[in-house]
Write an enzyme that holds these catalytic residues in place. Structure first.
Site, PDB file in Angstrom:
ATOM      1  N   GLU A  36      67.133 -69.522 -28.474  1.00  0.00           N
ATOM      2  CA  GLU A  36      67.084 -68.204 -29.135  1.00  0.00           C
ATOM      3  C   GLU A  36      65.886 -68.123 -30.061  1.00  0.00           C
ATOM      4  O   GLU A  36      65.600 -69.066 -30.808  1.00  0.00           O
ATOM      5  CB  GLU A  36      68.391 -68.007 -29.913  1.00  0.00           C
ATOM      6  CG  GLU A  36      68.919 -66.600 -29.881  1.00  0.00           C
ATOM      7  CD  GLU A  36      69.340 -66.155 -28.485  1.00  0.00           C
ATOM      8  OE1 GLU A  36      68.528 -65.478 -27.817  1.00  0.00           O
ATOM      9  OE2 GLU A  36      70.461 -66.482 -28.073  1.00  0.00           O
ATOM     10  N   HIS A  37      65.207 -66.992 -29.990  1.00  0.00           N
ATOM     11  CA  HIS A  37      63.980 -66.743 -30.771  1.00  0.00           C
ATOM     12  C   HIS A  37      62.895 -67.756 -30.408  1.00  0.00           C
ATOM     13  O   HIS A  37      62.088 -68.144 -31.247  1.00  0.00           O
ATOM     14  CB  HIS A  37      64.264 -66.720 -32.278  1.00  0.00           C
ATOM     15  CG  HIS A  37      65.034 -65.487 -32.680  1.00  0.00           C
ATOM     16  ND1 HIS A  37      64.418 -64.280 -32.926  1.00  0.00           N
ATOM     17  CD2 HIS A  37      66.370 -65.256 -32.816  1.00  0.00           C
ATOM     18  CE1 HIS A  37      65.342 -63.367 -33.231  1.00  0.00           C
ATOM     19  NE2 HIS A  37      66.539 -63.929 -33.150  1.00  0.00           N
ATOM     20  N   ASP A  39      61.356 -67.193 -27.181  1.00  0.00           N
ATOM     21  CA  ASP A  39      60.533 -66.572 -26.116  1.00  0.00           C
ATOM     22  C   ASP A  39      59.179 -66.103 -26.631  1.00  0.00           C
ATOM     23  O   ASP A  39      58.148 -66.415 -26.037  1.00  0.00           O
ATOM     24  CB  ASP A  39      61.292 -65.470 -25.334  1.00  0.00           C
ATOM     25  CG  ASP A  39      61.748 -64.268 -26.135  1.00  0.00           C
ATOM     26  OD1 ASP A  39      61.654 -64.293 -27.381  1.00  0.00           O
ATOM     27  OD2 ASP A  39      62.212 -63.293 -25.499  1.00  0.00           O
ATOM     28  N   SER A  70      73.274 -39.443 -17.854  1.00  0.00           N
ATOM     29  CA  SER A  70      73.977 -40.711 -17.985  1.00  0.00           C
ATOM     30  C   SER A  70      75.460 -40.445 -18.190  1.00  0.00           C
ATOM     31  O   SER A  70      75.821 -39.554 -18.969  1.00  0.00           O
ATOM     32  CB  SER A  70      73.410 -41.479 -19.190  1.00  0.00           C
ATOM     33  OG  SER A  70      74.335 -42.472 -19.588  1.00  0.00           O
ATOM     34  N   GLY A 126      73.835 -52.181 -28.271  1.00  0.00           N
ATOM     35  CA  GLY A 126      73.757 -52.942 -29.520  1.00  0.00           C
ATOM     36  C   GLY A 126      74.583 -54.214 -29.496  1.00  0.00           C
ATOM     37  O   GLY A 126      74.830 -54.815 -30.531  1.00  0.00           O
ATOM     38  N   GLY A 128      73.712 -56.966 -27.887  1.00  0.00           N
ATOM     39  CA  GLY A 128      72.875 -58.144 -27.671  1.00  0.00           C
ATOM     40  C   GLY A 128      72.988 -58.662 -26.245  1.00  0.00           C
ATOM     41  O   GLY A 128      72.667 -59.809 -25.964  1.00  0.00           O
ATOM     42  N   SER A 132      69.119 -52.326 -22.943  1.00  0.00           N
ATOM     43  CA  SER A 132      67.831 -51.645 -22.769  1.00  0.00           C
ATOM     44  C   SER A 132      67.004 -52.281 -21.654  1.00  0.00           C
ATOM     45  O   SER A 132      66.424 -51.577 -20.824  1.00  0.00           O
ATOM     46  CB  SER A 132      67.046 -51.540 -24.070  1.00  0.00           C
ATOM     47  OG  SER A 132      67.166 -52.689 -24.834  1.00  0.00           O
ATOM     48  N   GLU A 164      58.902 -51.576 -23.385  1.00  0.00           N
ATOM     49  CA  GLU A 164      59.701 -51.722 -24.610  1.00  0.00           C
ATOM     50  C   GLU A 164      58.779 -51.915 -25.826  1.00  0.00           C
ATOM     51  O   GLU A 164      59.001 -51.337 -26.880  1.00  0.00           O
ATOM     52  CB  GLU A 164      60.646 -52.919 -24.442  1.00  0.00           C
ATOM     53  CG  GLU A 164      61.509 -53.161 -25.637  1.00  0.00           C
ATOM     54  CD  GLU A 164      62.994 -52.859 -25.412  1.00  0.00           C
ATOM     55  OE1 GLU A 164      63.415 -52.735 -24.249  1.00  0.00           O
ATOM     56  OE2 GLU A 164      63.702 -52.750 -26.421  1.00  0.00           O
ATOM     57  N   ASP A 176      64.696 -60.960 -21.951  1.00  0.00           N
ATOM     58  CA  ASP A 176      65.737 -60.060 -21.457  1.00  0.00           C
ATOM     59  C   ASP A 176      65.340 -59.415 -20.137  1.00  0.00           C
ATOM     60  O   ASP A 176      66.116 -59.398 -19.168  1.00  0.00           O
ATOM     61  CB  ASP A 176      66.037 -58.973 -22.495  1.00  0.00           C
ATOM     62  CG  ASP A 176      66.378 -59.556 -23.856  1.00  0.00           C
ATOM     63  OD1 ASP A 176      66.645 -60.771 -23.923  1.00  0.00           O
ATOM     64  OD2 ASP A 176      66.378 -58.799 -24.837  1.00  0.00           O
TER      65      ASP A 176
HETATM   66  C1  GLA Z   1      66.115 -60.132 -28.296  1.00  0.00           C
HETATM   67  C2  GLA Z   1      64.738 -59.961 -27.676  1.00  0.00           C
HETATM   68  C3  GLA Z   1      64.370 -61.192 -26.849  1.00  0.00           C
HETATM   69  C4  GLA Z   1      64.548 -62.479 -27.652  1.00  0.00           C
HETATM   70  C5  GLA Z   1      65.906 -62.508 -28.345  1.00  0.00           C
HETATM   71  C6  GLA Z   1      66.055 -63.677 -29.279  1.00  0.00           C
HETATM   72  O1  GLA Z   1      67.093 -60.176 -27.299  1.00  0.00           O
HETATM   73  O2  GLA Z   1      64.703 -58.816 -26.858  1.00  0.00           O
HETATM   74  O3  GLA Z   1      63.057 -61.063 -26.364  1.00  0.00           O
HETATM   75  O4  GLA Z   1      63.501 -62.640 -28.570  1.00  0.00           O
HETATM   76  O5  GLA Z   1      66.145 -61.321 -29.075  1.00  0.00           O
HETATM   77  O6  GLA Z   1      66.087 -64.868 -28.571  1.00  0.00           O
END
Ligand code: GLA
Length: 390
Positions: A36-37, A39, A70, A126, A128, A132, A164, A176
């Site tokens: 996580e965090h 990429d 939608s 929202g 996670g 999107s 995005e 994502d």
């Molecule tokens: C969001 C962002 C991703 C990634 C995550 C954290 O989902 O869209 O690109 O940075 O947060 O891992």
């Protein structure tokens, strides 16, 4: 999975005409298992595509107009010209498809027709779980297919991320869009975010299931805090460059290299952020190795380590996520539990023995309600395929 007959009926109700030329496409959401965090730092991530996502019904029209509807926002059909599309806050969710049409054109793809499109989204906004990215990629995939262009899924992910970043104005990384475009049933994706090289790794979890728990906490701070984290990572790179000339991204450093030069990072907070990134990348590599060795127990411990680091070093968790994780870890049969996605709300992901799922829902749900006043929801997730035509 959406009821296609019903969606077709809805499409005809909104746009009229005949069902003959309607085509249907699907793109899932994703859950990130670990990494996580990392990429946007050029590191590894390990997400998997879900079996639920966004379904899109699309039919060409010959007047160069774009009609967007939608089922999630039932009372409106929005109309645009296919030319000169720009972001407009008032258009809400429709900015994603508008951005993709614009992005495809700017990338040089001929889009000859106008289109009517109906979306049906199953991913809670929202949460996670990448609603999107899912709508972006399904739009790109559908438009490219229907226009007869060859589809390169990696390039499509990059295009959707660009939409995005530049059209919608959210500074996300590639994970994502990549995961929802390239996923494969029963596989997780080991992606090197710097080079976009990737490996589909069989996710054989046997009697253990992926359980997603939703905090239902709205993610208030996420955009500004996300950008602050990115800036802190850039600061760490700038500091480390004194010892490693030409360093571009934290993901280029091994753990040992980082330790050798960490003292160059003077700001305490920046140092913690950078440490999370470098250690998290290492955790992904270990986790995939453990998974390949059928050692789910170690995989789960690494998930725990990931959460603790996101909470203490990267500081992107929140009370609600921490409560869900803490309570999950108390349930027998849980191998690991962590927040997934950007943080500050959204979901956790846990690895839970199939016999413990009932107990998990019951205990975690009750304790969460008691400690936060909120109602959690739980999904037992299967890993599905990426973007496809139905
Ligand atoms: C969001 C962002 C991703 C990634 C995550 C954290 O989902 O869209 O690109 O940075 O947060 O891992």
């Amino acid at each position: 999975m959406a009821d296609l007959k019903e969606l077709q009926g809805k499409f005809l109700e909104l746009f009229g005409g005949s069902a003959d030329d309607i085509e249907t496409y699907f793109t899932p959401g994703r859950v990130n298992l670990i990494g996580e965090h990392t990429d946007y730092n050029g590191g590894y991530v390990f997400p998997a595509a879900l079996t639920f996502g966004t379904t899109m019904l699309i039919r060409a029209r010959d007047d160069g107009r774009l009609g967007l509807a939608s089922t999630n926002f039932p009372d409106e059909v929005k109309h645009f010209s296919m030319e000169g599309l720009v972001y407009d806050e008032g258009d809400g969710w429709a900015n994603y498809p508008k951005g993709v049409v614009d992005g495809l054109k700017k990338a040089g793809f001929a889009i000859r027709s106008g289109y009517d499109i109906l979306y049906h989204g199953e991913i809670p906004n929202g949460s996670g779980l990448s609603s999107s990215a899912s709508i972006e990629v399904v739009t790109g995939y559908g438009l490219l297919s229907i226009e007869g262009h060859e589809i390169d899924r990696v390039k499509l992910s990059v295009l959707a991320q660009k939409v995005e970043n530049e059209f919608v104005g959210v500074n996300c990384g590639i994970m994502d869009q990549f995961a929802v475009a390239n996923g494969k049933k029963d596989h997780a994706i080991l992606l090197m975010c710097d080079t976009l090289e990737y490996d589909l790794v069989p996710f054989n979890s046997g009697e253990y299931k992926i359980v997603i728990s939703n905090t239902h906490k709205r993610r208030g701070l996420v955009d500004s805090e996300y950008n602050t984290r990115r800036a802190q990572c850039e600061q760490a790179v700038a500091d480390l460059r004194a010892a490693v000339p030409g360093l571009n991204l934290l993901g280029e450093l091994s753990l040992d290299q980082f330790e050798a030069h960490a003292k160059l990072i003077k700001d305490e907070t920046v140092l913690r952020r950078a440490r999370h990134v470098v250690e998290e990348i290492d955790r992904v590599k270990q986790a995939v190795a453990r998974l390949r060795a059928d050692d789910l127990e170690s995989f789960g411990k690494l998930m725990d380590g990931s959460h603790d680091s996101l909470r203490d070093l990267y500081e992107v968790s929140c009370f609600e996520l921490d409560v869900l994780v803490e309570e999950a870890r108390r349930v027998p049969g849980v191998l690991g539990s962590r927040m997934t996605g950007a943080g500050f709300g959204g979901c956790t992901v846990s690895l839970v023995h199939e016999d413990s799922i009932g107990l998990f829902r019951e205990r975690v749900g009750a304790a969460y309600k008691e400690r936060t006043g909120l109602e959690a929801s739980f999904y037992v997730a299967d890993i599905g395929d990426g973007a496809k035509k139905l």
